[in-house]
Design an enzyme around this catalytic site. Structure first.
Site, PDB file in Angstrom:
ATOM      1  N   GLU A 237      70.743  37.838  39.672  1.00 57.98           N
ATOM      2  CA  GLU A 237      69.500  37.284  40.214  1.00 57.98           C
ATOM      3  C   GLU A 237      68.689  38.464  40.750  1.00 57.98           C
ATOM      4  O   GLU A 237      69.153  39.188  41.632  1.00 57.98           O
ATOM      5  CB  GLU A 237      69.794  36.290  41.330  1.00 57.98           C
ATOM      6  CG  GLU A 237      68.544  35.538  41.749  1.00 57.98           C
ATOM      7  CD  GLU A 237      68.558  35.049  43.188  1.00 57.98           C
ATOM      8  OE1 GLU A 237      67.824  34.128  43.506  1.00 57.98           O
ATOM      9  OE2 GLU A 237      69.298  35.629  44.018  1.00 57.98           O
TER      10      GLU A 237
ATOM     11  N   HIS B 186      68.326  25.715  42.192  1.00 59.39           N
ATOM     12  CA  HIS B 186      68.466  25.164  43.549  1.00 59.39           C
ATOM     13  C   HIS B 186      67.453  25.750  44.535  1.00 59.39           C
ATOM     14  O   HIS B 186      67.382  25.290  45.670  1.00 59.39           O
ATOM     15  CB  HIS B 186      69.880  25.426  44.050  1.00 59.39           C
ATOM     16  CG  HIS B 186      70.157  26.888  44.222  1.00 59.39           C
ATOM     17  ND1 HIS B 186      70.196  27.769  43.165  1.00 59.39           N
ATOM     18  CD2 HIS B 186      70.376  27.619  45.323  1.00 59.39           C
ATOM     19  CE1 HIS B 186      70.425  28.980  43.622  1.00 59.39           C
ATOM     20  NE2 HIS B 186      70.542  28.925  44.927  1.00 59.39           N
ATOM     21  N   ASP B 187      66.702  26.773  44.129  1.00 59.96           N
ATOM     22  CA  ASP B 187      65.698  27.382  45.011  1.00 59.96           C
ATOM     23  C   ASP B 187      64.279  26.995  44.632  1.00 59.96           C
ATOM     24  O   ASP B 187      63.321  27.445  45.272  1.00 59.96           O
ATOM     25  CB  ASP B 187      65.780  28.920  44.913  1.00 59.96           C
ATOM     26  CG  ASP B 187      67.061  29.462  45.480  1.00 59.96           C
ATOM     27  OD1 ASP B 187      67.614  28.849  46.404  1.00 59.96           O
ATOM     28  OD2 ASP B 187      67.514  30.525  44.993  1.00 59.96           O
TER      29      ASP B 187
ATOM     30  N   ASP C 108      79.468  31.936  41.637  1.00 65.24           N
ATOM     31  CA  ASP C 108      78.357  32.616  42.293  1.00 65.24           C
ATOM     32  C   ASP C 108      78.950  33.732  43.148  1.00 65.24           C
ATOM     33  O   ASP C 108      79.917  33.518  43.877  1.00 65.24           O
ATOM     34  CB  ASP C 108      77.616  31.602  43.181  1.00 65.24           C
ATOM     35  CG  ASP C 108      76.116  31.839  43.223  1.00 65.24           C
ATOM     36  OD1 ASP C 108      75.727  33.001  43.469  1.00 65.24           O
ATOM     37  OD2 ASP C 108      75.351  30.880  43.039  1.00 65.24           O
TER      38      ASP C 108
ATOM     39  N   ASP D 163      74.062  36.988  43.201  1.00 69.04           N
ATOM     40  CA  ASP D 163      72.965  36.672  44.110  1.00 69.04           C
ATOM     41  C   ASP D 163      72.188  37.943  44.501  1.00 69.04           C
ATOM     42  O   ASP D 163      72.800  38.948  44.894  1.00 69.04           O
ATOM     43  CB  ASP D 163      73.584  36.045  45.363  1.00 69.04           C
ATOM     44  CG  ASP D 163      72.576  35.363  46.256  1.00 69.04           C
ATOM     45  OD1 ASP D 163      72.033  34.335  45.857  1.00 69.04           O
ATOM     46  OD2 ASP D 163      72.345  35.864  47.377  1.00 69.04           O
TER      47      ASP D 163
HETATM   48  C1  NOJ Z   1      69.268  33.546  46.457  1.00 68.62           C
HETATM   49  C2  NOJ Z   1      69.918  32.212  46.432  1.00 68.62           C
HETATM   50  O1  NOJ Z   1      69.706  31.607  45.192  1.00 68.62           O
HETATM   51  C3  NOJ Z   1      69.361  31.435  47.594  1.00 68.62           C
HETATM   52  O2  NOJ Z   1      69.722  30.074  47.561  1.00 68.62           O
HETATM   53  C4  NOJ Z   1      69.813  32.101  48.855  1.00 68.62           C
HETATM   54  O3  NOJ Z   1      69.209  31.475  49.960  1.00 68.62           O
HETATM   55  C5  NOJ Z   1      69.465  33.591  48.870  1.00 68.62           C
HETATM   56  N1  NOJ Z   1      69.676  34.252  47.614  1.00 68.62           N
HETATM   57  C6  NOJ Z   1      70.290  34.298  49.896  1.00 68.62           C
HETATM   58  O4  NOJ Z   1      71.625  34.344  49.502  1.00 68.62           O
END
Ligand code: NOJ
Length: 562
Positions: free
Chosen positions: A261, A334-335, A100, A202
């Site tokens: 992302e 994970h989000d 990541d 990210d």
């Molecule tokens: C996206 C990530 O997937 C998330 O977990 C994170 O809180 C934010 N970006 C900030 O890095």
């Protein structure tokens, strides 16, 4: 075949959230040795690539997405030596490692920021985004942070504000500064030279902000009110230039996999990021289907969704990236909440709906991403009290809406049960023993109490488990290029409950039928699609025969006579 073959198109990726995967030393926090002890499990599942959420040094304001040293490992997770051992263990099993890369922001405890905040003329000042306050000391603009509250923090040392799109401990890096960019490229090279096979970037579409950082103008905004501001930093003016530079200086020198992302991207944006001749990234994570159950007030405003909406979104992406670009396929990470709770039925039809959704992920065109625990059908959790939650996004939102904003506690708790990120972060459920075999100590986040029924040990003992179905899907992908490269064509475009499509590659034609409901659904297809040679895979133990009626959450993939 309209696109070139590539390993990252053929791969199945498995995401590990290290904090919640496996603890090896009893401190209640997952770690690298814990992952190493589970490599045989990953090999058995058959995945090709592991995407490891951040393992770098971090004060863990946002569980590792706030990095204080990009070239070292978080104390709780182990050492660089453990990481080398993990990489070797993966490679020995033919599995690649995708790291990541969090480079829109760092931690405020990163040495660069410590320098940067120390004085206005420090050489690192311009590594971050600093602005003086207004005439009356007001913030430089009205943007809100994605984690609630203002996106600006006043720093005592120099009396200026710094920008943080996420928490105040995640200051945004200033990509306008070429020295900063080179420092990041050097860091990326450090990892790639160690043998890393891929990078997940990210919020990479937020690195370029509109010049002048203008305030959001809207007639409904009260003076001093905060507003999103995404239009000024998502897919910003120089983002493609930056990615092309990164590609030329770093990515193009390695045979790696890249996924960005990119919240808020459209199909047109995604083509710009991923078209093969543009030399930026290989694919992106788009979010349209993740916003499907959000009402007008955003993520925590829970709205109903239906298959017609979900299919319209997924179809648009399938069609839109058919000739250029490449899709990533995911329904949770994970989000996000657990996919079986969100898009399936986590009660009576848990196994059927988890495998039906798995069928969708592995038979659409694109690269499938499995999130840890998905392969055993793990579900959302409903912690009864706020104190059980750990996630900064959830806690900040609660403070903002309930403590500060007077919203109703029960309504917000329900929204957390439905959408909170901790749904995905409860520890991996390995067996029915205390704490599910995740830790011998006290877990950093409570387990989902259903671990006594839903766990890996149980799944491995049951030939009809979600695990073995995923294993079969992954095996099928390896033997059947039609699953990777076949053209996608939608059928029954208006059906309320069935998602149906074909995948075609030369003489090979597959029909996919998915029932998104808990009642039997008759299927009405044109005659030429009823000439079935064989059932390739289905999620009910006995075949339906002629696929006249799909049972609750039934998935069937058929090879057709062509
Ligand atoms: C996206 C990530 O997937 C998330 O977990 C994170 O809180 C934010 N970006 C900030 O890095």
């Amino acid at each position: 075949m309209s696109l070139k073959r590539a390993f990252w198109k053929e791969a199945v990726v498995y995401q590990i959230y290290p904090r919640s995967f496996q603890d090896s030393n009893g401190d209640g926090i997952g770690d690298l040795q814990g992952i190493i002890s589970r490599l045989d499990y990953l090999e058995k599942l058959g995945i090709d690539v592991v995407w490891l959420s951040p393992v770098y040094k971090s004060p863990n304001d946002d569980n590792g997405y706030d990095i204080s040293d990009y070239e070292d490992i978080m104390d709780e997770f182990g050492t660089l030596q453990d990481w080398e051992e993990l990489l070797a263990g993966l490679h020995a099993r033919g599995i690649k490692l995708m790291m990541d890369l969090v480079i829109n922001h760092s931690s405020d405890e990163h040495a660069w920021f410590v320098e940067s905040r120390s004085s206005k003329d420090n050489p690192y000042r311009d590594y971050y985004i600093w602005r003086p306050g207004g005439e009356n000391g007001e913030r430089p603009n009205n943007w809100s942070s994605i984690f609630s509250g203002p996106a600006w923090e006043l720093d005592e040392a120099t009396g200026e504000y710094y920008l943080h799109l996420f928490s105040r401990k995640q200051p945004d890096l200033n990509w306008e500064n070429p020295r900063l960019r080179d420092a990041l490229y050097k860091m990326m090279t450090f990892w790639l030279d160690k043998g890393v096979d891929g990078l997940r970037m990210d919020v990479i579409n937020m690195i370029s902000k509109v010049e002048g950082l203008p305030s959001v103008q809207h007639e409904d905004l009260a003076p001093g009110e905060l507003a999103g501001g995404g239009e000024y930093y998502m897919n910003g003016p120089r983002v493609h230039e930056f990615l092309q530079e990164m590609n030329a200086k770093v990515l193009s020198k390695y045979n790696i996999m890249t996924v960005g992302e990119t919240p808020g991207v459209t199909v047109e944006d995604a083509i710009k990021y991923t078209a093969e001749d543009r030399n930026e990234l290989q694919m992106v994570f788009q979010f349209e289907h993740m916003d499907i159950d959000s009402g007008p007030a955003g993520k925590w405003d829970i709205a109903p969704w239906n298959l017609k909406q979900l299919r319209a979104i997924l179809h648009k992406w399938q069609a839109g990236l058919a000739e250029q670009g490449w899709n990533s396929l995911y329904l949770n990470n994970h989000d996000q909440p657990r996919m079986v709770s969100r898009f399936g039925n986590d009660g009576e039809y848990r196994v059927q709906s988890a495998t039906m959704l798995g069928t969708l992920l592995h038979t659409l065109k694109g690269t499938p991403y499995i999130y840890q625990g998905e392969e055993i059908g793990m579900t959302n959790v409903k912690f009864p009290v706020l104190e059980d939650y750990q996630d900064i996004e959830t806690l900040n939102m609660y403070r903002d809406k309930v403590t500060g904003g007077g919203a109703d506690h029960e309504t917000i708790l329900q929204a957390i049960h439905t959408k909170g990120r901790d749904n995905a972060r409860t520890p991996m459920q390995w067996d029915a023993s205390e704490n599910a075999g995740f830790t011998a100590g006290t877990p950093w986040l409570k387990l989902n109490p259903n671990y006594r029924e839903i766990n890996v040990e149980q799944a491995l003992a049951d030939p009809d488990s979600v695990f073995y179905y995923y294993q079969r899907l992954i095996k099928l992908r390896k033997k059947n290029p039609v699953m990777v490269y076949g053209e996608y064509n939608l059928l029954l475009p208006d059906h309320e409950y069935i998602y149906a499509y074909t995948r075609t590659l030369a003489e090979e034609r597959w029909l996919v039928l998915l029932n998104f409901s808990d009642v039997p659904q008759p299927v009405d297809l044109p005659a030429e699609l009823q000439e079935i040679k064989e059932l390739v895979i289905g999620n009910y133990p006995e075949e339906a025969g002629a696929h006249g009626i799909l049972r609750p959450y039934e998935a069937g993939v058929y090879r057709l006579n062509t």
